[in-house]
Design a protein around this motif. Structure first.
Motif, short mmCIF file in Angstrom:
data_model
loop_
_atom_site.label_atom_id
_atom_site.label_comp_id
_atom_site.label_asym_id
_atom_site.label_seq_id
_atom_site.Cartn_x
_atom_site.Cartn_y
_atom_site.Cartn_z
N LYS A 157 0.84 -1.20 0.00
CA LYS A 157 0.00 0.00 0.00
C LYS A 157 0.88 1.25 0.00
O LYS A 157 1.83 1.32 0.77
CB LYS A 157 -0.91 0.01 1.24
N ASN A 158 0.54 2.21 -0.85
CA ASN A 158 1.27 3.47 -0.94
C ASN A 158 2.79 3.27 -0.98
O ASN A 158 3.54 3.86 -0.22
CB ASN A 158 0.95 4.39 0.25
N LEU A 179 5.41 6.01 -0.71
CA LEU A 179 5.61 6.78 0.52
C LEU A 179 6.54 6.07 1.49
O LEU A 179 6.91 6.61 2.51
CB LEU A 179 4.25 7.04 1.19
N HIS A 180 6.92 4.83 1.13
CA HIS A 180 7.77 4.06 2.04
C HIS A 180 9.24 4.45 1.97
O HIS A 180 9.99 4.23 2.89
CB HIS A 180 7.65 2.57 1.75
N TYR A 205 4.96 11.44 -3.57
CA TYR A 205 4.68 11.06 -4.96
C TYR A 205 5.19 12.13 -5.92
O TYR A 205 5.13 13.32 -5.60
CB TYR A 205 3.18 10.90 -5.17
N CYS A 212 12.28 3.84 -2.84
CA CYS A 212 11.45 2.76 -2.28
C CYS A 212 12.01 1.39 -2.67
O CYS A 212 11.90 0.44 -1.90
CB CYS A 212 9.97 2.94 -2.62
N ASP A 256 5.19 -1.88 -6.71
CA ASP A 256 4.46 -2.23 -5.49
C ASP A 256 3.82 -3.61 -5.59
O ASP A 256 3.05 -4.00 -4.71
CB ASP A 256 3.41 -1.16 -5.16
#
Lengths: 186, 209
Positions: free
Chosen positions: A7-8, A11-12, A44, A53, A92
């Protein structure tokens, strides 16, 4: 073979570089409009994000005992005393498979502890490719993707033909009438 | 792309007709007991009317399963059909070398040489013969292929008859793959990004099980 979704994912990532940005519209401090903001976490749209990431995942997978394959850095291999697992990472989307159910669950559990992650169960759809199990193997297809293309072109009910190109004649840059803006459907 | 003409639009519509006609097609990955790596290649010498460059293509079968394919215009002009075919062979050897390396990393190295089938006798001859020749001395690719042939990683052969391929890989839903690139034998499954390695990994797991 299991499929996981982060998930997202973007943003990690952790920022290793210093990135400044202008004060966002509507949130400008009128007394100090010459100031800029500094990012603490990744966001983002930043060009540093994909690498950030990826390296965060790669570092974490290394601590679990995975090593990345030299032939393809999106493939991670776990090989410790008789136990083997393979992990395919694409932004992802993750495909994970292991030699035993217990090892698989162990890896999923450790991944979920570190990242917000959804376990999508047995592999059925990866990067637009649908995977259907068969008694003696697998079927791969992109039916949905193909339907989307046909729909976008308004050709869902067009006639069909058995070969993709005319074997007679070649396409040239300079032959035929130029297409103008009136031929565009978009 | 920036200056499309009417024939290009016709060609694109034809592609969409083809997609419409092959909606029910699937790529079958079958459980297999052989781990042979077989590549078929062909080239269309000076096929591009504008640049006179050649187009080359290949299909790679791992244990009878199609795992990788390509059709692409070559980056340079070839002076003979043998040269064009040879460049196609070079691309195959590079792809085969990558797959071999990947299988080594998956702890399942291939015991036998990869087989590359090419229908041009001169190109096959060039892969082993180390004689300097006036008409090929400018082709650097020669040395790359010869090195891989010399260490036994790959063997370059002229096309074997289609029936032997048919018996080695029965396919229920796809048309019989033919070494001469019947367009129907290539499926629309994308080989971009991670797709290629996904295919390889799936076939690899089927071989293991």
């Amino acid at each position: 073979m299991h499929q996981l979704d982060v998930k997202n994912a973007f943003l990690h990532g952790t920022l290793t570089e210093t990135v400044y940005y202008n004060q966002p519209d509507g949130f400008v401090d009128s007394s100090r409009s010459d100031l800029v903001c500094r990012l603490n976490k990744s966001l983002y749209g930043l060009k540093q994000v994909p690498r950030g990431c990826y390296s965060r995942f790669a570092t974490f997978l290394h601590t679990l005992g995975f090593t990345e394959a030299k032939s393809d850095t999106s493939l991670f291999i776990y090989h410790h005393g008789g136990e083997t697992a393979y992990l395919l990472l694409y932004v992802d989307d993750i495909v994970l498979t292991a030699c035993s159910e217990s090892l698989l669950q162990r890896i999923i559990a450790s991944l979920q502890k570190e990242f917000a992650m959804k376990d999508l169960g047995v592999l059925h759809h990866f990067l637009g490719v649908t995977i259907e199990p068969r008694p003696s193997g697998l079927f791969l297809h992109q039916r949905q993707f193909t339907c989307d293309i046909l729909e976008r072109a308004g050709m869902t009910d067009c006639k069909s033909c058995s070969t993709p190109v005319d074997t007679q004649g070649k396409l040239s840059e300079a032959e035929g009438l130029m297409l103008g803006p009136e031929d565009s459907t978009a | 792309m920036h200056a499309p003409r009417e024939p290009h639009l016709t060609a694109m519509k034809r592609l969409l007709w083809y997609l419409r006609g092959t909606l029910g097609y699937r790529l079958l990955l079958d459980r297999s007991f052989s781990v042979e790596l077989v590549v078929y290649t062909d080239a269309d010498w000076a096929g591009c009317p504008d640049t006179r460059r050649s187009t080359s293509g290949y299909v790679v079968f791992l244990g009878g399963n199609l795992v990788s394919w390509s059709s692409k215009r070559q980056p340079v002009v070839s002076r003979s059909s043998a040269e064009a075919e040879y460049r196609a062979v070079t691309n195959c050897v590079a792809e085969a070398a990558w797959l071999r390396q990947l299988l080594v990393e998956l702890h399942r190295p291939l015991a036998r040489s990869s087989l590359v089938y090419c229908n041009n006798v001169s190109a096959v001859y060039l892969s082993t013969k180390t004689v300097q020749h006036q008409r090929t001395k400018h082709v650097i690719d020669l040395h790359f292929v010869r090195d891989h042939v010399a260490i036994g990683d790959v063997r370059i052969l002229t096309s074997r008859p289609p029936h032997s391929l048919r018996t080695s890989s029965p396919r229920a839903s796809l048309p019989q793959p033919s070494p001469s690139f019947a367009p129907a034998s290539t499926s629309p499954v994308a080989s971009c990004g991670c797709g290629g390695i996904l295919c390889v990994l799936l076939v690899f797991l089927l071989i293991q099980s």
